[in-house]
Design a protein around this motif. Structure first.
Motif, short mmCIF file in Angstrom:
data_model
loop_
_atom_site.label_atom_id
_atom_site.label_comp_id
_atom_site.label_asym_id
_atom_site.label_seq_id
_atom_site.Cartn_x
_atom_site.Cartn_y
_atom_site.Cartn_z
N ARG A 97 0.84 -1.19 0.00
CA ARG A 97 0.00 0.00 0.00
C ARG A 97 0.88 1.24 0.00
O ARG A 97 1.81 1.34 0.79
CB ARG A 97 -0.89 -0.01 1.24
N LYS A 151 2.04 5.11 0.72
CA LYS A 151 1.81 6.01 1.84
C LYS A 151 0.66 6.94 1.52
O LYS A 151 0.54 7.43 0.40
CB LYS A 151 3.07 6.82 2.14
N VAL A 152 -0.19 7.16 2.47
CA VAL A 152 -1.28 8.12 2.33
C VAL A 152 -0.86 9.39 3.07
O VAL A 152 -0.60 9.36 4.27
CB VAL A 152 -2.60 7.57 2.91
N LYS A 174 -1.37 12.98 4.71
CA LYS A 174 -2.44 13.73 5.36
C LYS A 174 -2.27 15.22 5.08
O LYS A 174 -1.22 15.80 5.37
CB LYS A 174 -2.43 13.46 6.86
N GLU A 200 -8.33 14.22 -3.70
CA GLU A 200 -8.87 12.92 -3.30
C GLU A 200 -8.79 11.88 -4.42
O GLU A 200 -9.07 10.71 -4.19
CB GLU A 200 -10.30 13.08 -2.80
N ASN A 252 -3.47 9.59 -3.53
CA ASN A 252 -3.32 9.03 -2.19
C ASN A 252 -3.07 10.13 -1.15
O ASN A 252 -2.05 10.17 -0.46
CB ASN A 252 -2.20 7.97 -2.14
N ASP A 311 -5.14 12.09 2.06
CA ASP A 311 -6.26 12.10 3.01
C ASP A 311 -6.45 13.54 3.44
O ASP A 311 -5.64 14.10 4.18
CB ASP A 311 -5.93 11.20 4.21
N TYR A 348 -5.84 1.36 -1.56
CA TYR A 348 -5.30 2.66 -1.92
C TYR A 348 -6.24 3.77 -1.45
O TYR A 348 -5.81 4.92 -1.27
CB TYR A 348 -5.11 2.77 -3.43
N GLU A 349 -7.52 3.43 -1.27
CA GLU A 349 -8.49 4.37 -0.72
C GLU A 349 -8.33 4.40 0.80
O GLU A 349 -8.39 3.36 1.46
CB GLU A 349 -9.91 3.94 -1.10
N VAL A 350 -8.14 5.59 1.35
CA VAL A 350 -7.87 5.72 2.79
C VAL A 350 -9.04 5.23 3.63
O VAL A 350 -8.86 4.77 4.76
CB VAL A 350 -7.52 7.18 3.12
N ARG A 351 -10.26 5.26 3.09
CA ARG A 351 -11.45 4.81 3.83
C ARG A 351 -11.85 3.38 3.46
O ARG A 351 -12.98 2.97 3.67
CB ARG A 351 -12.60 5.77 3.57
#
Length: 246
Positions: free
Chosen positions: A3, A5-6, A8, A27, A30, A32, A192-195
């Motif tokens: 995965r 890195k997401v 922020k 959005e 990647n 958030d 890959y989707e943070v949620r």
């Protein structure tokens, strides 16, 4: 593939149309994003959270972008800040030069310029930024036996993917209640989707409530769970099902 890195990002923007455009762009990748509409709200966010990047407009109600940076400098510390300005705001830019500003973007902001500036500020290589549209969502349902069914989900989900996946699943069932065992296979791109975990939890909730399948007979299979330590306690249904890794 692990995965990515997401990152922020805290976005301070009071103009609704500008905020929508920025959120739509960010959005897709990647990132958030937490969005607030004034500097006072921004101070609350940085007081309680850490971010990889702050993107702030200059002119906002209650507390403008420059004042936000001045009041929040101790909390921001080494967090990079991109200030969004208009050409006419020369005096504001001069003020920003003495504040915690890493880079500037002039309105209107082009998508390419925004991504280029973020990559520059965060020192990201092209492979560090993931375009979720390169991984379109694919859903396939297979009947393994009279009682067993398999749900394969590939690609990166979107905000409304819970309903999309559930509708595809129920369409295959076509009202039949004989299926009592379900295996959900997920590839790494799903995360890959943070949620992603919340989307998965919501999907499981709908399936358990609307079918004869029980949590003890539902298996979630993904390599992701063998490569990452995942806290399932914040979720309502994920702790109840069988999580397995490849």
């Amino acid at each position: 593939m692990n995965r990515p890195k997401v990152y922020k990002i805290l976005l301070l923007e009071d103009d609704e149309s500008s905020a929508k455009l920025l959120l739509h762009t960010l959005e897709r990748y990647n990132f958030d994003v937490t969005h607030v509409v004034d500097g006072m709200s921004g101070l609350t966010k940085i007081r309680n959270n850490s971010y990889d990047l702050v993107i702030s407009d200059v002119n906002m109600p209650y507390l403008d972008g420059i004042s936000f940076l001045q009041k929040g400098k101790e909390m921001l510390k080494l967090t990079p800040v991109i200030m969004v300005t208009a050409v006419s705001e020369k005096d504001q830019v001069k003020r920003a030069a003495y504040s915690h500003v890493t880079a500037y973007l002039l309105k209107p902001i082009a998508n390419a310029a925004l991504l280029e500036k973020i990559a520059q500020v965060l020192q990201l290589k092209p492979e560090n930024i993931i375009d979720k549209k390169d991984f379109p969502l694919q859903v396939n349902v297979t009947e393994l036996s009279i009682s067993q069914i398999q749900l394969d989900i590939k690609g990166c989900p979107g905000k409304k993917s819970t309903e999309e996946i559930y509708d595809r699943f129920m369409l295959t069932l076509a009202g039949r209640g004989s299926f009592t065992n379900l295996r959900i296979n997920l590839d790494n791109a799903f995360f890959y989707e943070v949620r992603a975990l919340q989307i998965l939890d919501d999907l499981i909730a709908k399936i358990l409530k609307q079918t004869n399948i029980r949590a003890s007979s539902l298996f979630v299979d993904s390599e992701f769970f063998s490569n990452h330590v995942v806290d399932l306690q914040p979720y309502a249904y994920l702790p109840e099902v069988n999580i397995i890794s490849k």
